[in-house]
Structures are given as C-alpha cells and as structure tokens.
Design a protein around this motif. Sequence first.
Motif, PDB file in Angstrom:
ATOM      1  N   MET A  56       0.807  -1.185   0.000  1.00 46.00           N
ATOM      2  CA  MET A  56       0.000   0.000   0.000  1.00 46.00           C
ATOM      3  C   MET A  56       0.860   1.264   0.000  1.00 46.00           C
ATOM      4  SD  MET A  56      -3.256   0.419   2.104  1.00 46.00           S
ATOM      5  CE  MET A  56      -4.196   1.782   2.229  1.00 46.00           C
ATOM      6  N   SER A  57       1.968   1.192   0.674  1.00 43.79           N
ATOM      7  CA  SER A  57       2.844   2.353   0.695  1.00 43.79           C
ATOM      8  C   SER A  57       3.400   2.617  -0.700  1.00 43.79           C
ATOM      9  CB  SER A  57       3.963   2.174   1.715  1.00 43.79           C
ATOM     10  OG  SER A  57       4.968   1.322   1.213  1.00 43.79           O
ATOM     11  N   ASP A  58       3.520   1.528  -1.504  1.00 45.82           N
ATOM     12  CA  ASP A  58       3.939   1.689  -2.890  1.00 45.82           C
ATOM     13  C   ASP A  58       2.918   2.527  -3.668  1.00 45.82           C
ATOM     14  OD1 ASP A  58       6.326   0.871  -3.861  1.00 45.82           O
ATOM     15  OD2 ASP A  58       5.632  -1.043  -4.663  1.00 45.82           O
ATOM     16  N   ASP A  59       1.653   2.227  -3.460  1.00 40.65           N
ATOM     17  CA  ASP A  59       0.593   2.956  -4.143  1.00 40.65           C
ATOM     18  C   ASP A  59       0.575   4.424  -3.714  1.00 40.65           C
ATOM     19  OD1 ASP A  59      -0.220   0.733  -5.546  1.00 40.65           O
ATOM     20  OD2 ASP A  59      -1.690   0.131  -4.022  1.00 40.65           O
ATOM     21  N   ILE A  60       0.820   4.654  -2.436  1.00 39.95           N
ATOM     22  CA  ILE A  60       0.799   6.031  -1.927  1.00 39.95           C
ATOM     23  C   ILE A  60       1.991   6.809  -2.479  1.00 39.95           C
ATOM     24  CG2 ILE A  60       1.020   7.445   0.155  1.00 39.95           C
ATOM     25  CD1 ILE A  60      -0.573   5.314   1.621  1.00 39.95           C
ATOM     26  N   SER A  61       3.146   6.201  -2.528  1.00 42.13           N
ATOM     27  CA  SER A  61       4.318   6.909  -3.051  1.00 42.13           C
ATOM     28  C   SER A  61       4.163   7.154  -4.560  1.00 42.13           C
ATOM     29  CB  SER A  61       5.600   6.131  -2.757  1.00 42.13           C
ATOM     30  OG  SER A  61       5.593   4.896  -3.444  1.00 42.13           O
ATOM     31  N   LYS A  62       3.548   6.187  -5.245  1.00 52.07           N
ATOM     32  CA  LYS A  62       3.310   6.355  -6.677  1.00 52.07           C
ATOM     33  C   LYS A  62       2.315   7.499  -6.918  1.00 52.07           C
ATOM     34  CE  LYS A  62       2.249   3.565 -10.728  1.00 52.07           C
ATOM     35  NZ  LYS A  62       1.797   2.266 -11.215  1.00 52.07           N
ATOM     36  N   ALA A  63       1.263   7.542  -6.112  1.00 52.35           N
ATOM     37  CA  ALA A  63       0.258   8.592  -6.241  1.00 52.35           C
ATOM     38  C   ALA A  63       0.848   9.947  -5.901  1.00 52.35           C
ATOM     39  CB  ALA A  63      -0.943   8.302  -5.361  1.00 52.35           C
ATOM     40  N   SER A  64       1.703  10.010  -4.892  1.00 50.54           N
ATOM     41  CA  SER A  64       2.312  11.293  -4.516  1.00 50.54           C
ATOM     42  C   SER A  64       3.284  11.766  -5.604  1.00 50.54           C
ATOM     43  CB  SER A  64       3.012  11.201  -3.164  1.00 50.54           C
ATOM     44  OG  SER A  64       4.137  10.341  -3.253  1.00 50.54           O
ATOM     45  N   ALA A  65       4.000  10.828  -6.243  1.00 51.17           N
ATOM     46  CA  ALA A  65       4.903  11.203  -7.334  1.00 51.17           C
ATOM     47  C   ALA A  65       4.097  11.753  -8.517  1.00 51.17           C
ATOM     48  CB  ALA A  65       5.736  10.002  -7.755  1.00 51.17           C
ATOM     49  N   GLU A  66       2.963  11.123  -8.785  1.00 50.69           N
ATOM     50  CA  GLU A  66       2.118  11.620  -9.873  1.00 50.69           C
ATOM     51  C   GLU A  66       1.524  12.983  -9.530  1.00 50.69           C
ATOM     52  OE1 GLU A  66      -0.759   8.608 -10.756  1.00 50.69           O
ATOM     53  OE2 GLU A  66       0.725   7.297 -11.677  1.00 50.69           O
ATOM     54  N   ALA A  67       1.200  13.215  -8.262  1.00 57.34           N
ATOM     55  CA  ALA A  67       0.657  14.506  -7.835  1.00 57.34           C
ATOM     56  C   ALA A  67       1.714  15.591  -7.973  1.00 57.34           C
ATOM     57  CB  ALA A  67       0.150  14.429  -6.411  1.00 57.34           C
ATOM     58  N   VAL A  68       2.962  15.265  -7.618  1.00 53.12           N
ATOM     59  CA  VAL A  68       4.053  16.234  -7.735  1.00 53.12           C
ATOM     60  C   VAL A  68       4.282  16.560  -9.222  1.00 53.12           C
ATOM     61  CG1 VAL A  68       6.546  16.544  -7.408  1.00 53.12           C
ATOM     62  CG2 VAL A  68       5.154  15.609  -5.565  1.00 53.12           C
ATOM     63  N   ALA A  69       4.246  15.539 -10.101  1.00 49.83           N
ATOM     64  CA  ALA A  69       4.427  15.760 -11.534  1.00 49.83           C
ATOM     65  C   ALA A  69       3.290  16.615 -12.099  1.00 49.83           C
ATOM     66  CB  ALA A  69       4.511  14.432 -12.266  1.00 49.83           C
ATOM     67  N   ALA A  70       2.079  16.358 -11.641  1.00 48.78           N
ATOM     68  CA  ALA A  70       0.935  17.151 -12.112  1.00 48.78           C
ATOM     69  C   ALA A  70       1.062  18.595 -11.653  1.00 48.78           C
ATOM     70  CB  ALA A  70      -0.359  16.537 -11.611  1.00 48.78           C
ATOM     71  N   ALA A  71       1.557  18.810 -10.449  1.00 48.01           N
ATOM     72  CA  ALA A  71       1.741  20.171  -9.942  1.00 48.01           C
ATOM     73  C   ALA A  71       2.793  20.905 -10.774  1.00 48.01           C
ATOM     74  CB  ALA A  71       2.144  20.140  -8.470  1.00 48.01           C
TER      75      ALA A  71
END
Length: 103
Positions: A1-16
């Motif tokens: 699950m932490s993998d999914d959260i880190s992946k989602a946070s990386a995508e959020a940073v890229a979108a920002a």
Amino acid sequence: MSDDISKASAEAVAAARQSEQFAMMLAAMEAARAVQPPTCQHQAPAPKSSGSAGKWLAVGVGGSVFMVALALSAVAVAISAVALTVCLLVLRSVWQDIQKGRD
C-alpha cells in the motif's frame, strides 16, 4: 500500500509541476499579446480608377473608325473586282471578234 501512496504522490508532484509550467506558458502568451500593437480596425480606402470611362470611350471610337475603314476598303476591293471582270469580258469579246475576222 505504501507503494501505491508513493506512486500517487509522485504523480501529484508531476501534475503540480505541469500545472506550474502551463501557468508560466499562459503568462508568457499574455505578455507577448500585450507587447503587440493593436490591429487597425478601419477600412483601407478603395483604389482610385484612373479615367477608365475615358479610356473605354477612346477604345470604342478607335474601334469604330477602324471598322468603318475596313468596310470602305472591302467595298473598294469589290468595285475593283467587278471592274476587272467587266474589262476582261470586253477584252475577250474583242479578241473573239478579231479571231473571226482573220478566218
């Protein structure tokens, strides 16, 4: 699950980052638009004609004179042809009379 959260946070940073880049591009486009001078909205004057009526009148008169001269020369050629034909017929008749007198 932490993998999914880190992946989602990386995508959020890229979108920002992408949204920041998009905002900078829009600001640059607005700045470029502000620098351009406004376009002229009035209509350009229509080009003036340089005596086209007089020119066409002269062409008409010149053409008419040419056609009258052509018609007169055609009549002159026709009269000459008739005169030449009559002359040849008279000469032929005289020649035939001369030939009958010799016999």
